[in-house]
Every structure is written in structure tokens, then in C-alpha cells.
Design a protein around this motif. Sequence first.
Motif, PDB file in Angstrom:
ATOM      1  N   PHE A  81      29.369  39.899  38.687  1.00 32.12           N
ATOM      2  CA  PHE A  81      30.054  38.638  38.992  1.00 32.12           C
ATOM      3  C   PHE A  81      31.531  38.890  39.286  1.00 32.12           C
ATOM      4  N   LYS A  82      32.170  39.702  38.462  1.00 33.27           N
ATOM      5  CA  LYS A  82      33.599  39.968  38.650  1.00 33.27           C
ATOM      6  C   LYS A  82      33.871  40.697  39.962  1.00 33.27           C
ATOM      7  N   LYS A  83      32.977  41.607  40.345  1.00 33.84           N
ATOM      8  CA  LYS A  83      33.142  42.312  41.621  1.00 33.84           C
ATOM      9  C   LYS A  83      33.108  41.337  42.798  1.00 33.84           C
ATOM     10  N   ALA A  84      32.157  40.407  42.737  1.00 34.19           N
ATOM     11  CA  ALA A  84      32.074  39.400  43.801  1.00 34.19           C
ATOM     12  C   ALA A  84      33.285  38.466  43.767  1.00 34.19           C
ATOM     13  N   ALA A  85      33.773  38.169  42.558  1.00 31.24           N
ATOM     14  CA  ALA A  85      34.907  37.266  42.408  1.00 31.24           C
ATOM     15  C   ALA A  85      36.181  37.845  43.019  1.00 31.24           C
ATOM     16  N   VAL A  86      36.343  39.160  42.925  1.00 26.05           N
ATOM     17  CA  VAL A  86      37.527  39.811  43.505  1.00 26.05           C
ATOM     18  C   VAL A  86      37.592  39.561  45.004  1.00 26.05           C
ATOM     19  N   ARG A  87      36.441  39.653  45.661  1.00 27.45           N
ATOM     20  CA  ARG A  87      36.400  39.438  47.111  1.00 27.45           C
ATOM     21  C   ARG A  87      36.719  37.992  47.482  1.00 27.45           C
ATOM     22  N   LYS A  88      36.450  37.084  46.553  1.00 24.33           N
ATOM     23  CA  LYS A  88      36.722  35.675  46.811  1.00 24.33           C
ATOM     24  C   LYS A  88      38.093  35.246  46.279  1.00 24.33           C
ATOM     25  N   HIS A  89      38.825  36.208  45.715  1.00 25.20           N
ATOM     26  CA  HIS A  89      40.162  35.949  45.160  1.00 25.20           C
ATOM     27  C   HIS A  89      40.117  34.939  44.022  1.00 25.20           C
TER      28      HIS A  89
END
Length: 332
Positions: A81-89
Motif C-alpha cells: 500500500f505504501k509503495k503505491a501511495a508514494v506514486r500517488k503522492h
Amino acid sequence: MATIKDIAKALDIAVSTVSKGLNGASDISEELRQQVIDKAVELGYTTKKMQKQEKKKICIFVENMDYESSDQFGYDIVTGFKKAAVRKHWEVSLVPANLTLQAEERYDSYMLRNGFHGGFFLGFTLHEDWIEQLSDTHVPTVLLDNFIPENPHVGYVGTDSFEGIRAAVNYLVEKGHTRIAFLNGSKNSMVTRERQEAFEQAMRNNGLKPEEKLMEYGYYVPDCARYHVPGFLENGATAIMCASDSIGIGVVIDLENRGVKVPEEVSVIGFDDIPAGEKVNPPLTTVRQDRSDLGKSAAILLDGLMNNVAISKLLLRARLVERQSAGKVKKE
């Protein structure tokens, strides 16, 4: 979009009082402050700070799930989840959501007061306070292995239990097993109900009758095995399907302690594919659900909900992983 004036009008109080309630001022009562926050949530109000934020604030709430080290079930979900969140800022916070927290404040109020745009729930049971409040929340929220019907603001992410357990039961039947037991998790869970239904359906699809004496509810911990394995053995089980790897590990250990050889005398299959399953002796045959992809999928689903895309369910494929804990039925 609702304004402070709309809230004041709905509650028949002054705009200044609403402002104090939203900003945590100490000179109004806690009861009135809660009324202000509840009405703000109901009307869809967001603070100016939230409106101006370039980064959306997201909260992962964890209850009844270990996640702090790489060998624990929740670790890869949170990391994905956190990895995907980084891409979404997104700015992600992680909060242990114990029963005390849920009793002190309503979910919607907590989210508004802390400026969170969306939430992701891990490990909650069906009868917890915040789960019950999700029926009418307006906060975009994603649940792992739980489902709230008829609310377009809440979605469910998980792995297809029916596909996974069907593959496991089919595998055992191909190996000659007909006396297949099922050790499930705790009753207070949607995924437990699903896996029970999936097991019974898979048995019937193979021309086998699910037997009450070969099906038990336990808990999602290894220790539950010792309470149920003896009954399975007494009733002639040659294979035990488990609702999680933690249960499966407990079953393998308990059988070995009783002098029952795995898989020569009894086969065991788990569900999850956690790292500990490979370390048990013999290594656990299991149904794999990709926990990193579960976390990434939760972020995708939450992003849709925050953009008014009413996604109900997002299910990942399950895959059988063959190891050494399951084999052909012992010939008499």
C-alpha cells in the motif's frame, strides 16, 4: 460543497461556535464539539486545509493483525500500500485501532478532525464499532476481507477464496483423499464465512459430502490446532484443509507431536503463503494470496473511491503452491 454557514444553520448555532468546534477550541463543551463534527461529516464538509493540501492524507488502521516484521501477515500488505501511495503522492499514517479508540470517537469524526481523506482497514472483525458505522460513512474507505453493502464510499479488497479453496480441494481429491477435514478461523469474520462456503461447495463439486464432524471453527493462530486435530483423526481424516497458514503450521506441528507423519499419514494445506509456511517441516502446501498486490490493489481501489468511482469489490486471483505437506492418500 458544504460551508461553515451550512453547518451553523443546520444546528441552529453561531458560525463562530462551528469554527470553535472544528478547530478544537477549549471553550465549548465536548458534546457540542461532537455535534459540530458529526454534522460537518454528514454534510460533506472539508476543512480549507484539506482542500488546499496537494498531498492527500491517508490512514491505515490495524486491529488484530501483526505487521511489523517481514514474516508477519500484514507486513507485505502495508508495504504494498505504501509503495503505491508514494506514486500517488499520498501521506500515509498507520494507527493501531484498538477498541478504546473506537469507543472514544466515531470514525467519521476522527477522520475529519485529523484531516484524513481516506482510510484502509486491516484485521477488523464484523462487530467492531467502526465497522458498524461504515454503513453510512461518506469517508472513502477500503476494507481487507470485509464487505459493507450499499455504500458507494466503501470498497472491499481480497483474494478469491472460492477459487483458492477449490484448487486445494481438487488437488487433494486428485491425490485420492475423500476424508478431508476443514479447520477454519474465528466465526466473527466475513472471510471465515466465505472460506467455509467455499470448502463445502468444493467438496460437493467433487461428489463428496461435507461432514459436520470434519469441520471446525478455531482461531487464526497455530495453537488452535491442538483442540481440533484429535477429533479429525478420530473421524478418519486423511487430509486437513486450513483457512490460514498460521492454522496449517499449527496442524503440522501438532500432528508430528502425536507421531502422525505428514504427509504420509495425513496431508495438510494452508491458505496465505506466509514465509513461516516454508520453514515448517515439512514445508506447507498452501493457497497463495499475494499480499503486496493486496496492498497495491487497496490503494487503487481507494483512489477510485476518492474520485467518486463507486467500486464494490476488487478480488485477486489465488494460486496453489505445491510443497511437501500434502501428498497421495495412504493405502490401507
